[in-house]
Scaffold this motif. Sequence first.
Motif, PDB file in Angstrom:
ATOM      1  N   LYS A 192       0.834  -1.200   0.000  1.00 30.40           N
ATOM      2  CA  LYS A 192       0.000   0.000   0.000  1.00 30.40           C
ATOM      3  C   LYS A 192       0.870   1.253   0.000  1.00 30.40           C
ATOM      4  O   LYS A 192       0.588   2.224  -0.708  1.00 30.40           O
ATOM      5  CB  LYS A 192      -0.923  -0.009   1.215  1.00 30.40           C
ATOM      6  CG  LYS A 192      -1.861   1.177   1.269  1.00 30.40           C
ATOM      7  CD  LYS A 192      -2.794   1.079   2.455  1.00 30.40           C
ATOM      8  CE  LYS A 192      -3.726   2.278   2.515  1.00 30.40           C
ATOM      9  NZ  LYS A 192      -4.629   2.175   3.654  1.00 30.40           N
ATOM     10  N   GLN A 193       1.942   1.223   0.763  1.00 30.41           N
ATOM     11  CA  GLN A 193       2.838   2.374   0.829  1.00 30.41           C
ATOM     12  C   GLN A 193       3.610   2.547  -0.474  1.00 30.41           C
ATOM     13  O   GLN A 193       3.795   3.674  -0.940  1.00 30.41           O
ATOM     14  CB  GLN A 193       3.801   2.217   1.995  1.00 30.41           C
ATOM     15  CG  GLN A 193       3.088   2.232   3.328  1.00 30.41           C
ATOM     16  CD  GLN A 193       3.964   1.740   4.449  1.00 30.41           C
ATOM     17  OE1 GLN A 193       4.815   0.874   4.252  1.00 30.41           O
ATOM     18  NE2 GLN A 193       3.768   2.297   5.622  1.00 30.41           N
ATOM     19  N   GLN A 219       1.260   4.232  -2.820  1.00 29.62           N
ATOM     20  CA  GLN A 219       1.061   5.646  -2.510  1.00 29.62           C
ATOM     21  C   GLN A 219       2.286   6.475  -2.887  1.00 29.62           C
ATOM     22  O   GLN A 219       2.160   7.573  -3.422  1.00 29.62           O
ATOM     23  CB  GLN A 219       0.747   5.824  -1.030  1.00 29.62           C
ATOM     24  CG  GLN A 219      -0.618   5.314  -0.640  1.00 29.62           C
ATOM     25  CD  GLN A 219      -0.843   5.322   0.861  1.00 29.62           C
ATOM     26  OE1 GLN A 219       0.095   5.297   1.640  1.00 29.62           O
ATOM     27  NE2 GLN A 219      -2.107   5.346   1.250  1.00 29.62           N
ATOM     28  N   TYR A 250      -2.819  -0.372  -5.579  1.00 29.63           N
ATOM     29  CA  TYR A 250      -2.297  -1.387  -4.667  1.00 29.63           C
ATOM     30  C   TYR A 250      -1.645  -2.556  -5.407  1.00 29.63           C
ATOM     31  O   TYR A 250      -0.552  -2.988  -5.044  1.00 29.63           O
ATOM     32  CB  TYR A 250      -3.431  -1.888  -3.768  1.00 29.63           C
ATOM     33  CG  TYR A 250      -3.013  -2.978  -2.814  1.00 29.63           C
ATOM     34  CD1 TYR A 250      -2.320  -2.676  -1.652  1.00 29.63           C
ATOM     35  CD2 TYR A 250      -3.315  -4.311  -3.077  1.00 29.63           C
ATOM     36  CE1 TYR A 250      -1.928  -3.671  -0.780  1.00 29.63           C
ATOM     37  CE2 TYR A 250      -2.931  -5.307  -2.211  1.00 29.63           C
ATOM     38  CZ  TYR A 250      -2.246  -4.983  -1.058  1.00 29.63           C
ATOM     39  OH  TYR A 250      -1.859  -5.973  -0.194  1.00 29.63           O
TER      40      TYR A 250
END
Length: 72
Positions: A9-10, A13, A19
Motif C-alpha cells: 500500500k505504501q 502511494q 495497490y
Amino acid sequence: MPQVCIYPKQAAQLTGNQYTAGKRLLQRIRTKLGKPAGSYVSVGEFCQFTGLPEAEVSRALNGAPASTFART
C-alpha cells in the motif's frame, strides 16, 4: 522508531499507483535482489530500485509534517 520496510500500500502511494501495482513493484525488487517471495523490502532497497531519495521516502513513511517537504 522509524519504519524500515515498505508494504504494498505504501509503495503504491509513494509511486502514485494502485495497490496491485505496489505489490508487483515489491515483487520485482525481491526478484532482482534474489529474495524469497514474501520477504521484507527495506526503505533503502526500495529507494535504490526506484531512484527516489531515501530521506524523502523516510519522512513520508514516518509521518513528517508537510512543511518538512518544502524546498528553500
